[in-house]
Scaffold this motif. Structure first.
Motif, PDB file in Angstrom:
ATOM      1  N   SER A 453       0.815  -1.220   0.000  1.00 39.33           N
ATOM      2  CA  SER A 453       0.000   0.000   0.000  1.00 39.33           C
ATOM      3  C   SER A 453       0.847   1.267   0.000  1.00 39.33           C
ATOM      4  O   SER A 453       0.352   2.350  -0.303  1.00 39.33           O
ATOM      5  CB  SER A 453      -0.928   0.008   1.224  1.00 39.33           C
ATOM      6  OG  SER A 453      -0.199   0.253   2.424  1.00 39.33           O
ATOM      7  N   HIS A 510      -0.605  10.634   2.489  1.00 37.80           N
ATOM      8  CA  HIS A 510      -1.885  10.088   2.041  1.00 37.80           C
ATOM      9  C   HIS A 510      -1.940   8.570   2.126  1.00 37.80           C
ATOM     10  O   HIS A 510      -2.880   7.959   1.609  1.00 37.80           O
ATOM     11  CB  HIS A 510      -2.151  10.532   0.597  1.00 37.80           C
ATOM     12  CG  HIS A 510      -2.153  12.016   0.415  1.00 37.80           C
ATOM     13  ND1 HIS A 510      -3.216  12.815   0.771  1.00 37.80           N
ATOM     14  CD2 HIS A 510      -1.194  12.866  -0.062  1.00 37.80           C
ATOM     15  CE1 HIS A 510      -2.934  14.073   0.511  1.00 37.80           C
ATOM     16  NE2 HIS A 510      -1.703  14.143   0.008  1.00 37.80           N
ATOM     17  N   GLN A 520      -8.096   3.066   1.873  1.00 35.92           N
ATOM     18  CA  GLN A 520      -8.813   4.085   1.118  1.00 35.92           C
ATOM     19  C   GLN A 520      -8.241   4.078  -0.299  1.00 35.92           C
ATOM     20  O   GLN A 520      -7.145   4.582  -0.546  1.00 35.92           O
ATOM     21  CB  GLN A 520      -8.641   5.458   1.780  1.00 35.92           C
ATOM     22  CG  GLN A 520      -9.147   5.534   3.213  1.00 35.92           C
ATOM     23  CD  GLN A 520     -10.656   5.376   3.301  1.00 35.92           C
ATOM     24  OE1 GLN A 520     -11.391   5.784   2.399  1.00 35.92           O
ATOM     25  NE2 GLN A 520     -11.125   4.762   4.381  1.00 35.92           N
ATOM     26  N   TRP A 521      -9.014   3.514  -1.232  1.00 34.09           N
ATOM     27  CA  TRP A 521      -8.484   3.276  -2.564  1.00 34.09           C
ATOM     28  C   TRP A 521      -8.327   4.553  -3.381  1.00 34.09           C
ATOM     29  O   TRP A 521      -7.435   4.641  -4.231  1.00 34.09           O
ATOM     30  CB  TRP A 521      -9.382   2.287  -3.310  1.00 34.09           C
ATOM     31  CG  TRP A 521      -9.358   0.924  -2.728  1.00 34.09           C
ATOM     32  CD1 TRP A 521     -10.318   0.324  -1.979  1.00 34.09           C
ATOM     33  CD2 TRP A 521      -8.284  -0.030  -2.809  1.00 34.09           C
ATOM     34  NE1 TRP A 521      -9.936  -0.938  -1.586  1.00 34.09           N
ATOM     35  CE2 TRP A 521      -8.683  -1.186  -2.087  1.00 34.09           C
ATOM     36  CE3 TRP A 521      -7.030  -0.025  -3.419  1.00 34.09           C
ATOM     37  CZ2 TRP A 521      -7.874  -2.305  -1.975  1.00 34.09           C
ATOM     38  CZ3 TRP A 521      -6.220  -1.140  -3.305  1.00 34.09           C
ATOM     39  CH2 TRP A 521      -6.646  -2.263  -2.594  1.00 34.09           C
ATOM     40  N   LEU A 522      -9.150   5.546  -3.158  1.00 33.99           N
ATOM     41  CA  LEU A 522      -9.097   6.753  -3.973  1.00 33.99           C
ATOM     42  C   LEU A 522      -7.750   7.477  -3.853  1.00 33.99           C
ATOM     43  O   LEU A 522      -7.136   7.822  -4.877  1.00 33.99           O
ATOM     44  CB  LEU A 522     -10.250   7.686  -3.626  1.00 33.99           C
ATOM     45  CG  LEU A 522     -10.310   8.999  -4.439  1.00 33.99           C
ATOM     46  CD1 LEU A 522     -10.429   8.701  -5.926  1.00 33.99           C
ATOM     47  CD2 LEU A 522     -11.467   9.868  -3.956  1.00 33.99           C
ATOM     48  N   PRO A 523      -7.245   7.746  -2.636  1.00 41.35           N
ATOM     49  CA  PRO A 523      -5.932   8.413  -2.551  1.00 41.35           C
ATOM     50  C   PRO A 523      -4.813   7.599  -3.210  1.00 41.35           C
ATOM     51  O   PRO A 523      -3.936   8.177  -3.860  1.00 41.35           O
ATOM     52  CB  PRO A 523      -5.699   8.550  -1.039  1.00 41.35           C
ATOM     53  CG  PRO A 523      -7.060   8.500  -0.441  1.00 41.35           C
ATOM     54  CD  PRO A 523      -7.849   7.569  -1.303  1.00 41.35           C
ATOM     55  N   ALA A 525      -5.145   5.498  -5.719  1.00 44.44           N
ATOM     56  CA  ALA A 525      -5.323   5.585  -7.174  1.00 44.44           C
ATOM     57  C   ALA A 525      -4.833   6.930  -7.700  1.00 44.44           C
ATOM     58  O   ALA A 525      -4.191   6.999  -8.757  1.00 44.44           O
ATOM     59  CB  ALA A 525      -6.794   5.366  -7.535  1.00 44.44           C
ATOM     60  N   VAL A 526      -5.137   7.994  -6.970  1.00 43.38           N
ATOM     61  CA  VAL A 526      -4.684   9.328  -7.391  1.00 43.38           C
ATOM     62  C   VAL A 526      -3.158   9.401  -7.387  1.00 43.38           C
ATOM     63  O   VAL A 526      -2.543   9.936  -8.325  1.00 43.38           O
ATOM     64  CB  VAL A 526      -5.287  10.414  -6.484  1.00 43.38           C
ATOM     65  CG1 VAL A 526      -4.654  11.767  -6.766  1.00 43.38           C
ATOM     66  CG2 VAL A 526      -6.800  10.483  -6.677  1.00 43.38           C
TER      67      VAL A 526
END
Length: 548
Positions: A453, A510, A520-523, A525-526
């Motif tokens: 991660s 993040h 938290q997948w969004l951070p 992915a960003v």
């Protein structure tokens, strides 16, 4: 009728020797100009590492009296001592600087290595010293300028660290002792690298000797520091310059006299380096180069990249195996001092507020390991700049190999290498801790997942390095400054109550608090998309600019 001029009298022996240093001030000014960003930024970052860590500790522990007794067994853990050295005392100042004394000294030694190698063997390998030597420049001038700049970088860092430490409230006498500790370690590696640059005929060989000596010194010190009090092995600490730095005992015994050992070693090594310089040819080393194979089995640019980097990669894998053993060994004793709410607050502030105290410990340490993995990724990418400045890239790209293929090969190796060392470290830590807890499989899976991660943040720093090399190759070294900035903002930003927008600039801020928290997948992915965009922009810029 022609006449012959009478031969001029031979110069005095002393003048011959001094002539070897002709042009040293000019080369020193040139070296200072080239490192005008690297040295000051590194010095400020290392000084800030100590000061900000101490200030964060003071904020969390206004009264450490209740925590000292419960922390003592953990601070004496052999694995912790092997990693960070023995703590000088249980005072607040010593606890505040426990991790930064030895590790900071190692980082300073690496700065000295980078500076000295760059202005000796790297310049010689690139052919620039041969051009300079054709002018009014003595044979010893380049080595003299490199040693002076390396010494100046060490002294500047030490002075800034001492002043900043006193400014944040650390004891003045202990701060000076901390400076003495770093001075011993830093100057020692100015001398070690100067000698290494004479032994080998390549920058890679210099790196192997200098960094190999650093690893051996760390290992010898670790064995000596973790030996029993009545064991003869305790003497090994005194055989390592890193051990001398630890023996200064800042904020404890404050043994200022140890600086004499460092200065003597520094003087001896520099003298040996100059003596070896007189016994080799320009472009060669004192030790003979190993003969290569008659036919190579390399079939691609990526294979060449891997072959050139394999020694460095092996060293990093070994380092992460050791790190995994240390982290796994310490984890079992973490719960022994959570009776102190101050200690628990510190761990939660640094590792996130999720899971058990052991989970928080692993989250904190894996984030630091990720920063080191980012350093590996940057090192792989910045090798392209070295290959370019030494004209080896030009020869390679004169073949059917395209720039994009060459760059993507380095990027792919950096991605795989950074992921590989993180997985290795987490796997070993999981095996060690899982064996003690009786749940090897479950703990290994959780730690490996937590390590994976962290990779998007690692790859953002990789993208920054690629972008700098593609757009402004002269400023590729700023990738290291970016990494240090990310580290300080991500790890200490919240502790120091820095503005949220400033802390958010660090990709490491993040990351999820794993293994205890939720993903938290969004951070993530960003971060991955940002890393990809930076890398693509860097490769695109490389395609459009002239080499050299």
């Amino acid at each position: 009728m022609s006449t012959l001029a009478a031969p001029s009298p031979a110069p005095a022996r002393g003048r011959v020797r001094s002539a070897g240093l002709t042009g040293t001030p000019s080369l020193l000014r040139l070296a200072v100009r080239r490192d005008r960003v690297l040295v000051p930024v590194s010095a400020v970052a290392l000084a800030g590492f100590v000061a900000m860590s101490a200030e964060a500790t003071f904020t969390l522990f206004p009264d450490l009296a209740s925590a000292q007794e419960s922390m003592a067994p953990t601070l004496a853990n052999p694995a912790l001592v092997a990693m960070y050295g023995p703590i000088s005392s249980l005072g607040i100042d010593s606890i505040a600087t426990f991790k930064s004394i030895l590790l900071g000294g190692v980082f300073l030694a690496m700065l000295a290595y980078v500076v000295v190698r760059r202005h000796t063997r790297t310049e010689e390998e690139a052919g620039r010293l041969e051009l300079l030597g054709a002018g009014v420049v003595g044979r010893r001038a380049a080595l003299g300028a490199a040693v002076l700049l390396g010494t100046g970088a060490v002294v500047l860092t030490v002075v800034l660290t001492v002043l900043w430490s006193i400014a944040v409230g650390l004891d003045a006498a202990g701060s000076v002792a901390l400076g003495v500790s770093w001075l011993v370690m830093g100057l020692s590696w100015v001398g070690v690298t100067a000698v290494a640059a004479q032994l080998t005929s390549s920058a890679r060989g210099t790196a192997g000797w200098s960094l190999g000596a650093l690893a051996v010194a760390f290992l010898v010190r670790a064995v000596g520091d973790t030996a029993a009090d009545d064991s003869p092995a305790r003497f090994l600490t005194w055989l390592s310059p890193l051990g001398w730095g630890v023996k200064v005992s800042p904020f404890g015994a404050n043994r200022y006299w140890v600086v004499v050992l460092g200065l003597v070693l520094y003087a001896v090594l520099v003298a040996v380096a100059f003596a070896l310089l007189e016994r080799r040819d320009l472009g060669a080393g004192v030790l003979p180069s190993r003969a290569g194979r008659e036919r190579s089995d390399i079939r691609s640019a990526a294979g060449l990249t891997l072959r050139l980097a394999r020694g460095m990669l092996v060293g990093w894998v070994v380092a992460y195996v050791v790190l995994g053993v240390v982290l796994g060994s310490i984890a079992g004793s973490i719960t022994s001092f959570v009776d102190s709410p101050q200690v628990e607050d510190m761990l939660r502030a640094m590792g996130g507020d999720a899971g058990t105290i052991t989970d928080i410990y692993f989250a904190s340490e894996l984030h630091f390991a990720a920063v080191a993995a980012a350093a590996l990724a940057i090192a792989v990418v910045t090798r392209m700049h070295t290959e370019e400045t030494t004209t080896r890239a030009e020869a390679l790209l004169a073949t059917p190999v395209r720039r994009t293929t060459w760059a993507v090969g380095h990027l792919a190796l950096a991605v795989v290498a950074s992921a590989g060392v993180m997985v290795v470290g987490a796997l070993v830590a999981g095996l060690v801790h899982g064996s003690a807890e009786g749940d090897v499989g479950g703990i290994v899976v959780r730690l490996v997942g937590a390590a994976l991660s962290t990779l998007p943040a690692v790859w953002v720093t990789l993208g920054v390095a690629m972008l700098l090399y593609g757009l402004w190759p002269r400023f590729t070294g700023l990738a290291w400054a970016a990494l240090i900035t990310f580290l300080l903002l991500g790890e200490f930003g919240d502790l120091l109550d820095l503005p949220a927008w400033l802390v958010d600039l660090s990709p490491f801020a993040h990351l999820p608090a794993l293994p205890g928290g939720s993903v938290q997948w969004l951070p993530l992915a960003v971060l991955a998309l940002v890393a990809l965009a930076l890398a693509v922009l860097g490769v695109g810029a490389l395609r459009r600019r002239d080499l050299g």
